[in-house]
Scaffold this motif. Structure first.
Motif, PDB file in Angstrom:
ATOM      1  N   GLN A  68       0.829  -1.202   0.000  1.00 60.94           N
ATOM      2  CA  GLN A  68       0.000   0.000   0.000  1.00 60.94           C
ATOM      3  C   GLN A  68       0.869   1.260   0.000  1.00 60.94           C
ATOM      4  O   GLN A  68       0.581   2.230  -0.715  1.00 60.94           O
ATOM      5  CB  GLN A  68      -0.921  -0.013   1.224  1.00 60.94           C
ATOM      6  N   TRP A  69       1.933   1.259   0.801  1.00 58.49           N
ATOM      7  CA  TRP A  69       2.813   2.420   0.853  1.00 58.49           C
ATOM      8  C   TRP A  69       3.517   2.630  -0.478  1.00 58.49           C
ATOM      9  O   TRP A  69       3.604   3.748  -0.970  1.00 58.49           O
ATOM     10  CB  TRP A  69       3.833   2.241   1.980  1.00 58.49           C
ATOM     11  N   GLU A  70       4.009   1.536  -1.060  1.00 53.15           N
ATOM     12  CA  GLU A  70       4.706   1.639  -2.341  1.00 53.15           C
ATOM     13  C   GLU A  70       3.763   2.163  -3.425  1.00 53.15           C
ATOM     14  O   GLU A  70       4.176   2.957  -4.270  1.00 53.15           O
ATOM     15  CB  GLU A  70       5.276   0.275  -2.723  1.00 53.15           C
ATOM     16  N   LYS A  71       2.540   1.729  -3.389  1.00 53.03           N
ATOM     17  CA  LYS A  71       1.563   2.183  -4.396  1.00 53.03           C
ATOM     18  C   LYS A  71       1.347   3.686  -4.300  1.00 53.03           C
ATOM     19  O   LYS A  71       1.191   4.375  -5.317  1.00 53.03           O
ATOM     20  CB  LYS A  71       0.235   1.439  -4.203  1.00 53.03           C
ATOM     21  N   ARG A  72       1.353   4.221  -3.078  1.00 50.42           N
ATOM     22  CA  ARG A  72       1.181   5.668  -2.907  1.00 50.42           C
ATOM     23  C   ARG A  72       2.418   6.441  -3.369  1.00 50.42           C
ATOM     24  O   ARG A  72       2.304   7.564  -3.869  1.00 50.42           O
ATOM     25  CB  ARG A  72       0.886   5.999  -1.444  1.00 50.42           C
ATOM     26  N   GLN A  73       3.599   5.844  -3.199  1.00 49.36           N
ATOM     27  CA  GLN A  73       4.834   6.523  -3.583  1.00 49.36           C
ATOM     28  C   GLN A  73       5.062   6.489  -5.091  1.00 49.36           C
ATOM     29  O   GLN A  73       5.565   7.445  -5.672  1.00 49.36           O
ATOM     30  CB  GLN A  73       6.037   5.880  -2.873  1.00 49.36           C
TER      31      GLN A  73
ATOM     32  N   SER B 281       7.391   6.690 -12.515  1.00 51.90           N
ATOM     33  CA  SER B 281       8.035   6.625 -11.198  1.00 51.90           C
ATOM     34  C   SER B 281       8.384   5.186 -10.828  1.00 51.90           C
ATOM     35  O   SER B 281       9.408   4.934 -10.181  1.00 51.90           O
ATOM     36  CB  SER B 281       7.136   7.253 -10.132  1.00 51.90           C
ATOM     37  N   GLU B 282       7.571   4.237 -11.254  1.00 48.36           N
ATOM     38  CA  GLU B 282       7.880   2.832 -11.001  1.00 48.36           C
ATOM     39  C   GLU B 282       9.159   2.424 -11.732  1.00 48.36           C
ATOM     40  O   GLU B 282      10.015   1.723 -11.176  1.00 48.36           O
ATOM     41  CB  GLU B 282       6.722   1.942 -11.451  1.00 48.36           C
TER      42      GLU B 282
ATOM     43  N   GLU C 144       3.307   6.524  -8.230  1.00 57.83           N
ATOM     44  CA  GLU C 144       1.960   6.831  -8.711  1.00 57.83           C
ATOM     45  C   GLU C 144       1.723   6.447 -10.166  1.00 57.83           C
ATOM     46  O   GLU C 144       0.590   6.327 -10.607  1.00 57.83           O
ATOM     47  CB  GLU C 144       1.690   8.332  -8.528  1.00 57.83           C
ATOM     48  N   ASN C 145       2.786   6.275 -10.930  1.00 58.06           N
ATOM     49  CA  ASN C 145       2.601   5.977 -12.343  1.00 58.06           C
ATOM     50  C   ASN C 145       3.773   5.138 -12.834  1.00 58.06           C
ATOM     51  O   ASN C 145       4.735   4.869 -12.101  1.00 58.06           O
ATOM     52  CB  ASN C 145       2.488   7.274 -13.164  1.00 58.06           C
TER      53      ASN C 145
ATOM     54  N   PRO D 260       5.396   5.955   7.743  1.00 55.20           N
ATOM     55  CA  PRO D 260       4.249   5.263   8.349  1.00 55.20           C
ATOM     56  C   PRO D 260       4.590   4.803   9.760  1.00 55.20           C
ATOM     57  O   PRO D 260       5.766   4.627  10.107  1.00 55.20           O
ATOM     58  CB  PRO D 260       4.036   4.071   7.421  1.00 55.20           C
TER      59      PRO D 260
END
Length: 523
Positions: free
Chosen positions: A17-22, A28-29, A24-25, A228
């Motif tokens: 969940q944290w990685e998904k927020r960091q 960035s991945e 975003e597209n 977090p």
């Protein structure tokens, strides 16, 4: 010590969940994957030095799944193949090329474009038939989204790799394949696991240690802002930055604290010398050491900068309660107290320590034979640090814990082991530094001396002193193993790496903060 300063350790679901927020597209991945691949490769080259230099003609085996871990492994392989133009790689696509996520496909394309002529795509039957020796095996089959059990074919592959005697170095990307929040009864058996961005809780779980091997944390910048919440954190080299800075020109010897050390015996004369030598390297201003009378003069000849106090020896050649009067005279001028190195377990020595624990108003570090239940109980509510290995911890655990509750409100536990961790009962900090080069008599004495010296410099923050000492000790061990290997060394050589550990760490952290990662890192 502020918990916010250190990256959190998260469960796999929370990490996702944290990685998904960091991230975003896709852009960035992809940037994070490229950084992860480069950092994994750099980490492997650093750690490989413990068994020699990475050969120019190295042979790699890269195990690739369908997700981002597979992409990270491919990018790490590309980085290594570009740095070593004579190196070659066997690539095993565990689920076929058609299963790839878009970024894993992009990573494969980049690898093939950069070094495709030196890569072979392998089938499992061919791997088994050839049974080639490899310098490095990179595991990028499954990531943190894996849920057990392993499918049959992948399980057979991993079992074959684990049993392959010709692989010199096994590296897992993020966490070993087969591991999840649900455990890892079977999985890839790594020598090193390179946690990319977020340390997942399964890799610090003690039962998973044989699969994880040695943990390394690769900071991808996920925690530059608000972290977090987590009561478990991973320690980083940046913890040492303040003590690597220039000291004030207005300093004198009293500026940096006064440590009093109590220990030594006829049976263990070397332990307290190692502890004192490490304390001297900690930067502490003054050291006083109380030892049995026969040891004081010869020790003073070796280290005259220490104030050696000879005490009447007990019936077994160690310290007795008679040393208490001499100690009382000196405690008023000290900032911290280290008790235990080389003490021995004679009843008279343990009684001395129990009485010291009850009387002394200073923060105390207890090590070795000073780690006794009655000593812990005598401390009351004063601040202390204790540094047991697993066997000593078993002995004192009933005094430290009531059920699952840490009942020492101002106590700090340093539990030494393959993954040393430090806790004050509220938060736990893991140190990803050090390794088997420390599996020698005397390494614990030097750790105690190092923490003791740091405790004298920050007596109001025992947790900080403990964490700093563990990180510093571990980094010095890494440098020692990389310079001389894990085997043909003497433990006291660790002391010579304490200075380089500070200077190289500080320089590396400044470079990282400025965004400088060296010319060989992909843009």
């Amino acid at each position: 010590m502020k918990t916010i300063d250190f990256p959190p350790i998260l469960g796999c679901a929370a990490a996702g969940q944290w990685e998904k927020r960091q991230l975003e597209n896709e852009k960035s991945e992809w940037a994070a994957m490229r950084m992860a691949g480069a950092e994994i490769a750099r980490g492997i080259l650093d750690d490989f030095r413990e068994i020699g230099e990475f050969a120019d003609s190295a042979k790699l085996l890269v195990l690739v799944g369908k997700g981002h871990n597979g992409g990270d492994a491919l990018l790490a392989a590309r980085w290594l193949l570009e740095k070593f133009p004579a190196a070659i790689a066997d690539i095993f696509l565990c689920f076929g090329e058609s299963s790839f996520c878009p970024l894993a496909r992009r990573a494969l394309d980049e690898l093939m474009e950069a070094a495709g002529k030196r890569c072979r795509r392998m089938e499992f039957s061919r791997l088994k038939a050839e049974s080639v020796a490899y310098d490095l095996c990179l595991d990028g089959v499954f990531g943190f989204q894996f849920h057990p059990p392993l499918d049959k074919k992948t399980g057979q592959l991993i079992a074959w790799v684990n049993a392959h005697a010709g692989i010199r170095f096994r590296a897992a990307v993020d966490l070993p394949s087969g591991m999840s929040d649900e455990g890892a009864a079977k999985g890839f058996r790594a020598d090193f696991t390179y946690a990319t961005g977020i340390v997942k809780s399964p890799v610090v779980a003690e039962p998973n240690g044989p699969l994880v091997g040695r943990l390394r944390y690769l900071d991808l910048g996920f925690f530059q802002g608000k972290n977090p919440k987590s009561d478990r954190r991973i320690l980083t080299e940046s913890l040492l930055d303040p003590i690597a800075m220039l000291r004030s020109s207005r300093s004198d010897k009293r500026t940096f604290g006064h440590l009093c050390v109590v220990g030594g015996s006829h049976n263990y004369p070397g332990a307290i010398m190692l502890a004192v030598r490490a304390a001297l390297r900690s930067g502490v201003g003054l050291v006083t050491a109380l030892v049995p009378e026969p040891l004081a003069a010869p020790y003073a000849a070796v280290h005259p900068e220490v104030m050696w106090v000879g005490c009447p020896p007990g019936s077994t050649g160690g310290l007795s309660v008679a040393a208490l009067a001499l100690l009382r005279e000196r405690l008023q001028r000290a900032n911290a107290l280290l008790v235990g190195p080389g003490l021995g377990a004679a009843p008279e020595s343990i009684e001395l320590v129990r009485r010291i624990a009850g009387e002394a108003a200073l923060p105390i570090l207890l090590d070795a034979d000073a780690l006794q239940p009655e000593v812990i109980e005598a401390l009351g509510k004063k601040p202390f640090v204790c540094t047991p290995h697993a066997g000593e911890f078993k002995r004192i655990a009933p005094a430290l814990y009531a059920g699952q509750k840490f009942r020492c409100p101002r106590g700090v536990l340093v539990l030494k082991g393959p993954l040393t961790h430090i806790t004050n009962g509220k938060n736990t900090y893991y140190s990803p530094f050090g390794g088997p080069v420390l599996a020698r008599g005397g390494s614990g004495d030097m750790l105690a001396g190092l923490i003791g010296g740091l405790l004298a410099q920050s007596p109001d923050d025992p947790l900080l002193a403990a964490c700093r000492g563990v990180v510093w000790h571990g980094l010095a061990a890494d440098l020692l193993a990389r310079a001389h290997g894990q085997v043909a060394v003497e433990n006291s050589q660790l002391l010579e790496q304490l200075g380089p550990a500070l200077t190289s760490t500080h320089a590396r952290n400044i470079d990282g903060a400025a965004g400088v990662h060296g010319p060989e890192r992909p843009a």
